[in-house]
Each structure stands twice: as structure tokens, then as C-alpha cells.
Design an enzyme around this catalytic site. Structure first.
Site, PDB file in Angstrom:
ATOM      1  N   THR A 142     -12.518  32.061  25.064  1.00  0.00           N
ATOM      2  CA  THR A 142     -13.591  31.406  25.807  1.00  0.00           C
ATOM      3  C   THR A 142     -14.412  32.297  26.593  1.00  0.00           C
ATOM      4  OG1 THR A 142     -12.428  30.363  27.520  1.00  0.00           O
ATOM      5  CG2 THR A 142     -12.683  28.884  25.575  1.00  0.00           C
ATOM      6  N   ALA A 143     -14.291  33.651  26.674  1.00  0.00           N
ATOM      7  CA  ALA A 143     -14.881  34.689  27.712  1.00  0.00           C
ATOM      8  C   ALA A 143     -15.928  35.138  27.054  1.00  0.00           C
ATOM      9  CB  ALA A 143     -13.832  35.332  28.198  1.00  0.00           C
ATOM     10  N   ARG A 144     -15.690  36.169  26.416  1.00  0.00           N
ATOM     11  CA  ARG A 144     -16.701  37.033  25.665  1.00  0.00           C
ATOM     12  C   ARG A 144     -16.196  37.775  24.334  1.00  0.00           C
ATOM     13  NH1 ARG A 144     -20.013  34.783  28.484  1.00  0.00           N
ATOM     14  NH2 ARG A 144     -21.391  35.768  29.807  1.00  0.00           N
ATOM     15  N   ASP A 170     -14.986  30.566  20.954  1.00  0.00           N
ATOM     16  CA  ASP A 170     -16.200  30.215  21.378  1.00  0.00           C
ATOM     17  C   ASP A 170     -17.129  31.216  21.812  1.00  0.00           C
ATOM     18  OD1 ASP A 170     -17.949  27.952  22.283  1.00  0.00           O
ATOM     19  OD2 ASP A 170     -17.548  28.589  24.432  1.00  0.00           O
ATOM     20  N   GLU A 196     -23.568  37.579  18.993  1.00  0.00           N
ATOM     21  CA  GLU A 196     -24.046  36.024  19.329  1.00  0.00           C
ATOM     22  C   GLU A 196     -25.968  35.949  19.264  1.00  0.00           C
ATOM     23  OE1 GLU A 196     -22.315  34.324  22.684  1.00  0.00           O
ATOM     24  OE2 GLU A 196     -20.389  34.634  21.863  1.00  0.00           O
ATOM     25  N   HIS A 235     -20.377  29.169  21.435  1.00  0.00           N
ATOM     26  CA  HIS A 235     -20.620  29.451  23.018  1.00  0.00           C
ATOM     27  C   HIS A 235     -21.055  28.623  23.595  1.00  0.00           C
ATOM     28  CE1 HIS A 235     -21.190  33.042  25.642  1.00  0.00           C
ATOM     29  NE2 HIS A 235     -21.092  32.083  26.533  1.00  0.00           N
ATOM     30  N   ILE A 236     -20.163  27.475  23.770  1.00  0.00           N
ATOM     31  CA  ILE A 236     -20.797  26.264  24.434  1.00  0.00           C
ATOM     32  C   ILE A 236     -19.821  25.850  25.455  1.00  0.00           C
ATOM     33  CG2 ILE A 236     -22.403  25.382  22.636  1.00  0.00           C
ATOM     34  CD1 ILE A 236     -19.675  23.257  21.921  1.00  0.00           C
ATOM     35  N   GLY A 237     -18.787  26.714  26.159  1.00  0.00           N
ATOM     36  CA  GLY A 237     -17.942  26.476  27.101  1.00  0.00           C
ATOM     37  C   GLY A 237     -18.383  25.692  28.201  1.00  0.00           C
ATOM     38  N   SER A 238     -19.584  25.908  28.718  1.00  0.00           N
ATOM     39  CA  SER A 238     -20.225  25.400  29.844  1.00  0.00           C
ATOM     40  C   SER A 238     -21.233  24.073  29.532  1.00  0.00           C
ATOM     41  CB  SER A 238     -20.703  26.319  30.936  1.00  0.00           C
ATOM     42  OG  SER A 238     -21.886  27.258  30.016  1.00  0.00           O
TER      43      SER A 238
END
Ligand code: DGY
Length: 319
Positions: free
Chosen positions: A237-239, A263, A268, A286-289
Site C-alpha cells: 500500500t506504499a508505492r 494498491d 499509475e 491506489h485508494i489507501g487514503s
């Protein structure tokens, strides 16, 4: 004197946009599309500050071409790998980020990915959704259990620590690698490893929570995947830049890894089309936050940093 002009490069939360419009003369990217380097540079002569997301790239070339009018880049992200900090500092531009406020939401998504990958969510969802589910047996769709398993965390910063807290709720045995060992009170019983290699050897599940830097780019390569226990589950979930995606695919295809939850991707938006045919890869865009609460908190944190800067103070999250 009129208000300072702020460029908000993407469509932020309503609460953020409302507050920004109260305090600044705001230019908002209503269309919410991505910006080229030339567009960023062109806009820079019209604004005093930029509030971008990780989707806008401020590399050395852009940093060199930004108009001197821009004094601060107040990122709406904790990650700042899209910014060449040295090049921006050389131009005298202050850069801030939004730490802390997205740790809970990001750790939640990491748990979702761990569960989704280890309990075969893609396959199960496809079976039921397609109407192809015509069989049940105790040997059907058997996955890997989180409780009692060892979780390796690379990067025990804010998100990593929340992740460890979540994992304890699942009765996982938490291990971690970090550049510095945490004080005992923050470790909460987690086992420290002074090398990534040592951590990998005990990681039935592995979750990445470190920033993408020149040192960490491509850190999860073929050699390192090979060090994981057979049948490990890998979560990121980082990069995407932390991972050699060909090596990840090879580890999944060989069965070295049971599954992966991702994620983040090297490319991207878009992801990696080679992953699409593998049902043991549980993927999110990429919806972690991406929760209302966290988006508001990120926007407000970025605005707090801007307000502090224009009040002549050092912003809390100046990098
Ligand atoms: C971050 O804050 O770095 C997240 O990846 C969202 O941008």
C-alpha cells in the site's frame, strides 16, 4: 491587499475546497484531469502557492522552470516521491506533506488486501458473480489464515505502527524492519530485525510501509522474494516503485508466493496488465487514503501548512 492565489491541482473534498475558497483566491482543476509538466509550469506564473497531489510531478526539470512567484508546494499526500525536494529547495520553494492523518485509512486497506489476497477474494467473487459457483467441499477455496501467522512490516513509521496495531487484533506475530529500532513502548512487543533479509525469512505475510526513495526503489526484487517463506502473501500500500513487478509476477507464478494484495503499481493510473489474469492478485486503484474523513483531514492539513507559511511561520510539515 487581495487574497493570495492558490492552485488546487485536483478535485479535493468539498470541505477542503470550501475552506480554501474562504481564505484564498482559488483556481481549482474542476475537470480533475492530470497535468503535464508544461501545464504545471505555465500555471506557476499565476499563483502564489500550489496544493497538488502525488499525481503531479515536480521533478528537477519542472522545479527549474517554476515561476518565482510560487513560494510553497503544500502536498495533499504523505508521499513526496513526486517531488524533487533538493531541486525545489534550491529554488527556495517550501514543500510540505500530510503525515499522520491517513495512517488509519491506509492500514485499513492493507488489512483488506491481506485478507482479500489470503482468502482468495478475487476468485470467490468471480465465482459467485458469474453464476459459475456450482460446487462446495471442505477442500474448496481453502486459503491462508492470518491469525497465528508472522507479519513482516518494512517501514515502521506512522502507517506501519497502525498496521502492527491492526495485526495484533488478528493475533498475528508482528516483526519489523526499520532504519532505526523503535523505543520499546512503540514496539508493543513487535520483533525488530536489523536487516530486510532477516525480516523476510520470517514473514508469512509481508506488508510494505516505507517511502519510495532512490535507496528503496526496486527493493522487492527476485532475490528478496526468494527469501520469503514458501506460500507467503505480499501486500503493498506504499508505492509501486518499491517493487520489481516482473519479479513479483514470477514469484506468484512459481508458487513461491501464495498471493499478493496491491494498491500501488509502477504505472499509475493504469496498473500492470500482466497482473490482470492472475486471480491470486487482489488489486485496488491506489485508494489507501480514500475515505471522506481522511480526505478532509488531508486537505485541512495541507491548508494548515499553507496558512502557517503565509503567516510567516514554519509549517508543521515542512520537509
Ligand atoms: C499519499 O498520501 O502518499 C497517498 O499515496 C495518496 O496520495
Amino acid at each position: 491587499m487581495g487574497k493570495l492565489v492558490l492552485w488546487i491541482t485536483r478535485k479535493l473534498s468539498d470541505a477542503t475546497l470550501e475552506r480554501a475558497a474562504r481564505d484564498y483566491d482559488v483556481i481549482v482543476n474542476e475537470a480533475d484531469g492530470l497535468h503535464t509538466a508544461d501545464e504545471i509550469v505555465a500555471m506557476s506564473s499565476k499563483v502564489d502557492a500550489i496544493l497538488p497531489c502525488h499525481s503531479e510531478i515536480f521533478d528537477a526539470d519542472v522545479a527549474a522552470r517554476l515561476d518565482p512567484r510560487v513560494k510553497i508546494i503544500a502536498n495533499h499526500s504523505v508521499g513526496v516521491d513526486h517531488c524533487d525536494l533538493a531541486a525545489l529547495a534550491a529554488r527556495g520553494i517550501v514543500v510540505t506533506n500530510t503525515p499522520d492523518v491517513l495512517s488509519d485509512a491506509t492500514a485499513d486497506i492493507a488489512v483488506l488486501l491481506m485478507l482479500g489476497a489470503s482468502r482468495r477474494a478475487v476468485e470467490g467473487d468471480r465465482l459467485v458473480r458469474s453464476g459459475e459457483w456450482d460446487f462446495w467441499s471442505p477442500s474448496f477455496m481453502v486459503g491462508k489464515q492470518m491469525s497465528g501467522a508472522r507479519l513482516g512490516i518494512i517501514g515502521m513509521g506512522r502507517v506501519g505502527q497502525v498496521m502492527a496495531h491492526r495485526a495484533r487484533g488478528f493475533d498475528m506475530d508482528v516483526h519489523y524492519y526499520n532504519r532505526r529500532r523503535l523505543p520499546e513502548a512503540l514496539e508493543q512487543g513487535a520483533t525488530y530485525h536489523d536487516s530486510v533479509e532477516s525480516l523476510l525469512a520470517v514473514s508469512d505475510f509481508l506488508s510494505l510501509h516505507c517511502p519510495a526513495t532512490p535507496e528503496t526503489t526496486g527493493m522487492m526484487n527476485a532475490e528478496r522474494f526468494a527469501l520469503l517463506p514458501d506460500g507467503a502473501v505480499f501486500v503493498n500500500t506504499a508505492r509501486g516503485a518499491l517493487v520489481d513487478e516482473d519479479a513479483l509476477l514470477a514469484a506468484l507464478e512459481s508458487g513461491k508466493l501464495m498471493a499478493a494484495g496491491l494498491d500501488c503499481f509502477v504505472t499509475e493510473p493504469g496498473g500492470n496488465p500482466a497482473f490482470a489474469t492472475h486471480e491470486n492478485i487482489f488489486m485496488l486503484p491506489h485508494i489507501g487514503s480514500a475515505t471522506v474523513k481522511t480526505r478532509d483531514a488531508m486537505g485541512f492539513r495541507a491548508l494548515d501548512n499553507l496558512d502557517a507559511f503565509f503567516a510567516g511561520e514554519t509549517p508543521k510539515d515542512a520537509l
